[in-house]
Design a protein around this motif. Structure first.
Motif, short mmCIF file in Angstrom:
data_model
loop_
_atom_site.label_atom_id
_atom_site.label_comp_id
_atom_site.label_asym_id
_atom_site.label_seq_id
_atom_site.Cartn_x
_atom_site.Cartn_y
_atom_site.Cartn_z
N VAL A 1 31.26 0.71 -5.22
CA VAL A 1 31.40 1.09 -6.63
C VAL A 1 32.09 2.45 -6.74
O VAL A 1 33.05 2.63 -7.50
N ILE A 2 31.61 3.41 -5.95
CA ILE A 2 32.18 4.76 -6.04
C ILE A 2 33.65 4.73 -5.63
O ILE A 2 34.53 5.27 -6.31
N ALA A 3 33.94 4.06 -4.50
CA ALA A 3 35.32 4.04 -4.02
C ALA A 3 36.23 3.34 -5.02
O ALA A 3 37.36 3.79 -5.28
N THR A 4 35.75 2.23 -5.57
CA THR A 4 36.58 1.49 -6.52
C THR A 4 36.88 2.33 -7.75
O THR A 4 38.00 2.34 -8.26
N ALA B 1 26.46 4.26 -9.37
CA ALA B 1 26.01 3.75 -8.07
C ALA B 1 24.66 4.34 -7.68
O ALA B 1 23.80 3.64 -7.16
N ARG B 2 24.48 5.64 -7.92
CA ARG B 2 23.28 6.30 -7.39
C ARG B 2 22.21 6.52 -8.45
O ARG B 2 21.05 6.73 -8.11
N ALA C 1 38.94 -1.87 -11.21
CA ALA C 1 37.52 -1.68 -11.47
C ALA C 1 36.86 -3.01 -11.82
O ALA C 1 35.74 -3.29 -11.40
N PHE C 2 37.59 -3.81 -12.57
CA PHE C 2 37.01 -5.07 -13.02
C PHE C 2 36.70 -6.00 -11.86
O PHE C 2 35.72 -6.75 -11.90
N ALA D 1 38.96 12.07 -9.19
CA ALA D 1 37.79 12.95 -9.32
C ALA D 1 37.08 12.70 -10.65
O ALA D 1 35.85 12.70 -10.72
N TRP D 2 37.88 12.50 -11.70
CA TRP D 2 37.30 12.29 -13.03
C TRP D 2 36.56 10.96 -13.09
O TRP D 2 35.61 10.82 -13.85
N ALA D 3 37.02 9.97 -12.30
CA ALA D 3 36.35 8.68 -12.29
C ALA D 3 35.21 8.66 -11.27
O ALA D 3 34.31 7.83 -11.36
N TRP D 4 35.26 9.59 -10.32
CA TRP D 4 34.23 9.61 -9.29
C TRP D 4 32.87 9.90 -9.90
O TRP D 4 31.86 9.30 -9.51
N ILE D 5 32.85 10.80 -10.90
CA ILE D 5 31.55 11.20 -11.46
C ILE D 5 30.84 10.00 -12.10
O ILE D 5 29.70 9.70 -11.74
N PRO D 6 31.51 9.28 -13.04
CA PRO D 6 30.84 8.08 -13.57
C PRO D 6 30.53 7.06 -12.48
O PRO D 6 29.49 6.41 -12.52
#
Lengths: 370, 332
Positions: A253-256, A138-139, A77-78, A128-133
């Motif tokens: 951002v979302i994919a990462t 991103a959006r 992520a960093f 999935a849990w990281a996708w939401i943040p």
């Protein structure tokens, strides 16, 4: 190699961390002295407790496995400029994925398929849990630092609800699921080595260490050897430039975040499938946060993270031995020692670095050996 | 288990000093995550074994775990070092203790708050619902507003057992009484969050409660402080907490873990230690309510007589207190 202006690479990569570590131990030693124990003896117990015998090495590597997964998650992520503090929650939910998958299939399938399902489930749940943040960042522009912290709490509340009300083994006091069938247990290192005739004492170390090392390699390949990794680094380095170059930062951002969450989810693989063999509360025990320190210390490079994870694993295990051997050293003091190491090698890293590097900069004259 | 016998570890471990005579009892205790100074459950155990140490001069080994995996590690390490008996504190240690007790069949183990059914394990559990029923009845008899509160620690079945017994006691005393319930949290931090405990108590006082029962470990300290500040009453738990704010603590629901822990060590020393399950309720004085110089002005003679008869009725079986854990529900 490096001459004249820049200090040799080994100074920055080896000497500075070692000096920082030594300083941390020096201050810890003073504290140990102040409470009336012998600091030298404490160091001996700490080191022997961490690497002095087979079981200790097993525990050290087992802790290191968790911290490696969590550290990789933070590092990925960093590289995209995202500070994922939600490793703890993603690991928790990743463990939920493993647990649910194994509770559903453990009676029907052989180990290799169960392992594959578990890896996929922990990755999918963590992601999935990281996708939401990630999506919110991103959006919607909600900062990922805030949302990932919040999602840690949501993960805890969710797991608590599920284990107390849904997944609990009936008639059981403790909020935990039933134990998985032994076929679904990831083999321990002492079992695996036993297949080759090598006898070692039992410890929680299991085959997920190999998966952690594989993940280190995969992360290195992803970040530095693929186009996708290049995009991640460009977004992390300069978002407007990335946009100018035709990269959609939101997608990156979302994919990462998903990759990051998947890596954190593997903590659940080690804990649930490898060690506890049942779904239970609080198995993450703060590894998600230690992963942040490991990534910072390891400078977000897989090799550095491996080394930092080994160090933290050794501190966890050696610290437990210390608390065990020296009655006056409580578990709180062990946390203080661990905290000092993080403080000196992470937060105060730049206190000494410029000075030490300056010392090695000038003396090498042109033509001198570097 | 394919593991080789842990001789290598034991010998390596013995390198560290172990100045214990072979014949002497060397008891050990593994505290759980709350820590031995939680002013409540773990500290009760600590008080009990400290009393044992003072009385007999026998020292004990101890360890406070900080994560799930350390429980098994610590219990095994105790057994390897020749500790006997080994006492595990809290239901969460049951799976680890079961594993280790099988590996060391010659060592005597004991666990508080959970049943481990092995020939070398003594399991001690308490009927917290009976004690909570009594303090609930006392709260109903004392409350002027007809509203009382309950603040639990972490939301787990054990604490719901406390809550459920309490509600039954309150309703027994006053069928129309209302019980406000809050749990402090869903993580182990909920056992040690006096700030949030205070907030929850204040909110329950604002909603009309005048007595709050805290079954929340160290969090209860904040609840009692809030009660003192608001001029209301609080009920303590596990240890006798009446002395913390005399005149504010209506009573404490005693769970005599100190006696239980003391007895484990003491009987092991006398040779009267027995494996098996011990269920400690009102009849065994394993639970009860605290009456001492700090709260005797709060409980008048009539109420005391009522409490005594309730206690007798529960022991005699005339009043059945439903146990939440029996069906994971407070509906009997």
């Amino acid at each position: 190699m490096a001459r004249g202006e820049a200090a040799p690479a080994w100074v920055g990569h080896v000497l500075v961390p070692l000096v920082n570590l030594a300083l941390a131990f020096l201050v810890s030693g003073l504290i140990v002295l102040a409470i009336g124990e012998d600091p030298l003896e404490a160091v001996v117990i700490l080191v022997r407790g961490a690497v002095g015998f087979e079981e200790a090495i097993g525990y050290t590597l087992y802790y290191a496995t968790n911290i490696m997964f969590a550290g990789l998650a933070v590092a990925v992520a960093f590289h995209a400029g995202l500070f994922n503090i939600g490793g703890e929650g993603q690991a928790y939910i990743g463990g939920l994925g493993v647990g649910v998958a194994l509770l559903a299939f453990d009676a029907h399938l052989p180990l290799p398929i169960l392992l594959l399902i578990s890896i996929l489930a922990s990755a999918a749940f963590g992601a999935a849990w990281a996708w939401i943040p990630g999506y919110l960042q991103a959006r919607r522009g909600s900062h990922v630092v805030i949302t990932t912290i919040m999602f840690n709490f949501i993960a805890f509340a969710l797991m608590n609800y599920l284990l107390v009300n849904v997944l609990i083994q009936p008639g059981q006091m403790s909020p935990q699921s039933r134990e998985f069938e032994p076929v679904a247990w990831l083999p321990f290192a002492h079992e695996a080595l036993g297949w080759f005739g090598i006898q070692v004492t039992r410890s929680p170390l299991n085959l997920s260490l190999l998966w952690a090392l594989a993940c280190c390699l995969l992360v290195w390949l992803l970040i530095w050897r693929t186009r996708w990794g290049y995009r991640i680094r460009v977004v992390g380095g300069n978002e407007p430039a990335a946009r100018y170059a035709g990269i959609d930062p939101a997608k990156v951002v979302i994919a990462t975040m998903c990759v990051s969450g998947a890596l954190a989810g593997f903590v659940g693989l080690n804990e649930i499938m490898g060690v506890q063999h049942r779904l239970l509360l609080n198995f993450t025990a703060g590894y998600g946060f230690v992963g942040i320190a490991a990534a910072l210390m390891g400078r977000n490079h897989p090799l550095g993270i491996i080394l930092a994870s080994l160090l933290f694993g050794a501190l966890y295990q050696g610290g437990a031995e210390l608390a065990f051997e020296m009655p006056r050293i409580t578990r709180e003091l062990v946390v203080v020692i661990q905290g000092l190491v993080i403080l000196f090698s992470g937060a105060l890293e730049h206190m000494l670095r410029p000075r030490i590097e300056a010392m090695f900069r000038r003396p090498a004259p042109a033509g001198g050996e570097g | 288990m394919r593991a080789s016998l842990p001789i290598t570890i034991a010998s390596a471990a013995l390198l560290a000093a172990m100045p214990l005579a072979a014949a002497e009892l060397s008891p050990a205790v593994v505290f759980d995550m709350g820590g031995k100074f939680d002013k409540s459950f773990n500290e009760g155990v600590w008080n009990g074994i400290e009393r044992f140490k003072t009385e007999t001069g026998v020292k004990y080994r101890e360890f406070e775990v900080t994560n799930e995996t350390q429980r098994e590690q610590a219990l095994r390490r105790m057994a390897q070092r020749g500790a006997d008996p080994v006492l595990g504190i809290g239901f969460a240690q049951a799976p680890a203790l079961e594993k280790v007790a099988k590996e060391f069949p010659e060592t005597r183990f004991a666990i508080i708050d959970m049943v481990v059914d092995l020939p070398n394990v003594q399991s001690i559990v308490f009927k917290e619902h009976e004690g909570s029923f009594l303090v609930g009845a006392l709260a109903a008899a004392t409350s002027k507003t007809g509203k009382v509160g309950f603040i639990g620690g972490m939301d787990i079945p054990l604490i719901r057992r406390f809550a459920c017994g309490y509600v039954q006691g309150v309703k027994h005393g006053n069928a129309k009484a209302e019980v406000l319930q809050n749990m402090t949290g869903t993580t182990p931090a909920a056992w040690n969050n006096p700030t949030k405990g205070g907030e929850l108590a204040r909110s329950q006082f604002d909603r009309g409660a005048d007595i709050v029962y805290a079954a929340a470990g160290g969090t209860g300290v904040g609840v009692m402080q809030a009660a003192k500040d608001a001029g209301k009453l609080a009920i303590g738990v596990d240890s006798n907490q009446n002395h913390i704010h005399p005149g504010t603590i209506l009573t404490s629901m005693l769970k005599r873990v100190d006696v239980a822990a003391y007895n484990v060590f003491k009987t092991a020393m006398d040779g009267t230690w027995k494996p098996g399950i011990q269920v400690l309720g009102l009849a065994e004085d394993g639970v009860g309510w605290a009456l001492d110089g700090n709260n005797d002005k709060l409980v008048d003679a009539g109420t005391r007589a009522m409490m005594d008869s309730l206690r007798a009725d529960i022991i005699a079986g005339k009043i059945k207190v439903h146990d939440y854990m029996s069906n994971n529900s407070c509906e009997g």
